[in-house]
Design a protein around this motif. Structure first.
Motif, PDB file in Angstrom:
ATOM      1  N   LYS A 117       0.862  -1.319   0.166  1.00 21.58           N
ATOM      2  CA  LYS A 117       0.010   0.075   0.145  1.00 21.58           C
ATOM      3  C   LYS A 117       0.983   1.122   0.144  1.00 21.58           C
ATOM      4  O   LYS A 117       0.601   2.251  -0.928  1.00 21.58           O
ATOM      5  CB  LYS A 117      -0.905   0.073   1.237  1.00 21.58           C
ATOM      6  N   ALA A 118       1.812   1.379   0.788  1.00 19.58           N
ATOM      7  CA  ALA A 118       2.611   2.423   0.901  1.00 19.58           C
ATOM      8  C   ALA A 118       3.593   2.693  -0.469  1.00 19.58           C
ATOM      9  O   ALA A 118       3.862   3.590  -1.036  1.00 19.58           O
ATOM     10  CB  ALA A 118       3.888   2.093   2.105  1.00 19.58           C
ATOM     11  N   ALA A 119       3.924   1.551  -1.087  1.00 19.00           N
ATOM     12  CA  ALA A 119       4.730   1.595  -2.350  1.00 19.00           C
ATOM     13  C   ALA A 119       3.673   2.093  -3.524  1.00 19.00           C
ATOM     14  O   ALA A 119       4.151   3.070  -4.364  1.00 19.00           O
ATOM     15  CB  ALA A 119       5.140   0.317  -2.796  1.00 19.00           C
ATOM     16  N   ARG A 120       2.304   1.710  -3.281  1.00 18.12           N
ATOM     17  CA  ARG A 120       1.392   2.159  -4.453  1.00 18.12           C
ATOM     18  C   ARG A 120       1.179   3.785  -3.956  1.00 18.12           C
ATOM     19  O   ARG A 120       1.085   4.491  -5.129  1.00 18.12           O
ATOM     20  CB  ARG A 120       0.224   1.412  -4.289  1.00 18.12           C
ATOM     21  N   LYS A 121       1.003   4.197  -2.687  1.00 12.13           N
ATOM     22  CA  LYS A 121       0.954   5.326  -2.515  1.00 12.13           C
ATOM     23  C   LYS A 121       2.177   6.548  -3.098  1.00 12.13           C
ATOM     24  O   LYS A 121       1.775   7.484  -3.512  1.00 12.13           O
ATOM     25  CB  LYS A 121       0.558   5.538  -1.097  1.00 12.13           C
ATOM     26  N   LYS A 168       2.115   9.294  -6.067  1.00 11.56           N
ATOM     27  CA  LYS A 168       2.753  10.636  -5.749  1.00 11.56           C
ATOM     28  C   LYS A 168       3.621  10.929  -6.763  1.00 11.56           C
ATOM     29  O   LYS A 168       3.784  12.258  -7.231  1.00 11.56           O
ATOM     30  CB  LYS A 168       3.404  10.798  -4.378  1.00 11.56           C
ATOM     31  N   ARG A 169       4.591  10.289  -7.201  1.00 11.79           N
ATOM     32  CA  ARG A 169       5.398  10.241  -8.257  1.00 11.79           C
ATOM     33  C   ARG A 169       4.641  10.723  -9.587  1.00 11.79           C
ATOM     34  O   ARG A 169       5.146  11.605 -10.314  1.00 11.79           O
ATOM     35  CB  ARG A 169       6.349   9.215  -8.269  1.00 11.79           C
ATOM     36  N   GLN A 170       3.653   9.924  -9.714  1.00 15.15           N
ATOM     37  CA  GLN A 170       2.796  10.531 -11.017  1.00 15.15           C
ATOM     38  C   GLN A 170       2.364  11.791 -11.155  1.00 15.15           C
ATOM     39  O   GLN A 170       2.451  12.176 -12.231  1.00 15.15           O
ATOM     40  CB  GLN A 170       1.884   8.986 -11.262  1.00 15.15           C
ATOM     41  N   ARG A 171       1.890  12.115 -10.107  1.00 12.33           N
ATOM     42  CA  ARG A 171       1.257  13.519 -10.107  1.00 12.33           C
ATOM     43  C   ARG A 171       2.265  14.625  -9.966  1.00 12.33           C
ATOM     44  O   ARG A 171       2.088  15.523 -10.593  1.00 12.33           O
ATOM     45  CB  ARG A 171       0.399  13.712  -8.498  1.00 12.33           C
ATOM     46  N   ARG A 172       3.427  14.207  -9.667  1.00 12.21           N
ATOM     47  CA  ARG A 172       4.468  15.251  -9.819  1.00 12.21           C
ATOM     48  C   ARG A 172       5.236  15.229 -11.048  1.00 12.21           C
ATOM     49  O   ARG A 172       6.104  16.034 -11.564  1.00 12.21           O
ATOM     50  CB  ARG A 172       5.587  15.358  -8.825  1.00 12.21           C
TER      51      ARG A 172
END
Length: 401
Positions: A387-391, A395-399
């Motif tokens: 779950k932490a890795a997907r989150k 975030k990286r994709q949004r940036r």
């Protein structure tokens, strides 16, 4: 021999569980000295502990018996509780391989491709799907032609999806002149009616014709020719090293074509995991339970017998489980032939109720519970990391990274 109607040629499912009736309450009170109010109190206590035990299972496991303390009763689980336990050990988000494991047509081919000995599929009935170079039968004429001309008997026929041997049949051969199939339970079935039944109920999900396993002469001498598989339950207490947790021998009823315990007359034997020696055997449940030392037909000793190829059986189950490292628990039905063991089926959510019926001990006992807790904790931690890795990835994709 008798002739079977088309609608009943394949094995039906087990009867639905019923609430206890007054005669059963009275019998328990009379034979065990446990009054109805005490019985209901014990059932309510188990329900409050979320053991998942249905009222009928309370009687199946003989939990009314005075030999059990309240603590020992609480170590039992019902079918629902068994499923909950398996979900702890194999969380849904970690079940990447479950679709493959649940599809019997693909599962056996997959294991065979990895060099693990398993059953041979001769043909598959399916109206829409393809299976590479495997023989696929799509209409009554193709089923008829296969069973008359191409099949190598005996065959074990079963749905590609499902459990409890529902929809299965052992086909010993065919009378080509009359076009009648000979079943392992002595019945004969018209080939045309059988083909129509298979297509009616299994055309879309699939139906398999597999080479029947001729079991080892030692087991046949004890229990008869019908295959009684060895249920090997494995766990990943250490993530990269599956091991055997417990083993049962599912002994078919003398007039059955498969070894599921819900069929009348079938037996369950508890097997020592170190030696392969049968420690005990029982037939029936609850008030109808009978301890069995010798087979009722052959007269040969069951208790004290040793399963052939014992180390090979355990090694095969452990090797197969290692292919699915994210699965915390698995049940393997292993057939023992004259040439050694082979995997008949794999189950990613084994019924631990079978262990309880065979041994009279709850599966949440002091030996097994710590093992389950270790696996569950590791699996929960992995779910959290995923779950932490997907989150983090979102975030990286949004940036825009």
């Amino acid at each position: 021999m008798t002739s079977a109607a088309a609608e009943s040629s394949l094995l039906a499912g087990p009867p639905r569980k019923k609430a206890p009736d007054a005669p059963k309450l009275v019998r328990v009170a009379r034979e065990h000295g446990v009054g109805p109010l005490t019985q209901f109190g014990q059932m309510m206590s188990l329900q409050m502990k979320r053991t998942g035990i249905h009222t009928s299972e309370y009687y199946d496991f003989e939990l009314y018996a005075p030999r059990y303390s309240a603590e020992e009763r609480a170590q039992f689980v019902g079918t629902v509780g068994s499923h909950r336990l398996n979900l702890r050990l194999s969380p849904k988000s970690l079940r990447q391989h479950f679709d493959l494991m649940n599809d019997k047509s693909m599962f056996s081919t997959f294991l065979s491709g990895l060099g693990l000995r398993t059953t041979e599929t001769q043909a598959i009935v399916n109206v829409s799907r393809s299976f590479g170079k495997m023989t696929v039968l799509r209409d009554p004429a193709e089923i008829r032609n296969f069973l008359l001309n191409d099949a190598r008997y005996p065959l074990f026929a079963k749905p590609a999806l499902g459990s409890l041997s529902v929809g299965s049949a052992l086909i010993e051969g065919v009378d080509a002149e009359d076009e009648m199939l000979r079943f392992g339970n002595g019945k004969t079935v018209a080939l045309e009616a059988f083909a129509q039944e298979v297509l009616k109920h299994h055309a879309k999900r699939g139906f398999l014709f597999q080479s029947a396993v001729r079991q080892h002469p030692t087991l046949t001498a004890i229990a008869g020719p019908a295959l009684g598989t060895i249920r090997v339950v494995t766990v990943t207490e250490e993530a990269d090293r599956p091991r055997v947790l417990y083993v049962l021998w599912k002994i078919p009823s003398p007039d059955a074509m498969s070894d599921n315990f819900w069929q009348s007359g079938s037996m369950l034997a508890n097997v020592d995991i170190d030696t392969g020696e049968v420690l005990g055997c029982r037939r029936g449940t609850g008030l109808d339970t009978a301890r069995v030392d010798d087979h009722p037909v052959t007269g040969q000793p069951i208790v004290g017998a040793r399963i052939p190829f014992w180390s090979e059986i355990k090694a095969l189950a452990e090797q197969a489980h290692a292919v699915f490292p994210n699965v915390g628990v698995m049940g393997w039905d292993v057939g023992v032939s004259e040439d050694g063991p082979l995997i008949v089926e794999g189950n990613n959510s084994p019924f631990h109720t079978l262990y309880q019926l065979a041994t009279g001990e709850g599966v949440m006992n002091p030996r097994f519970t710590p093992v389950f807790d270790v696996i569950a904790a590791r699996q929960a931690a992995q779910v959290k990391r995923n779950k932490a890795a997907r989150k983090s990835e979102r975030k990286r994709q949004r940036r825009g990274e």
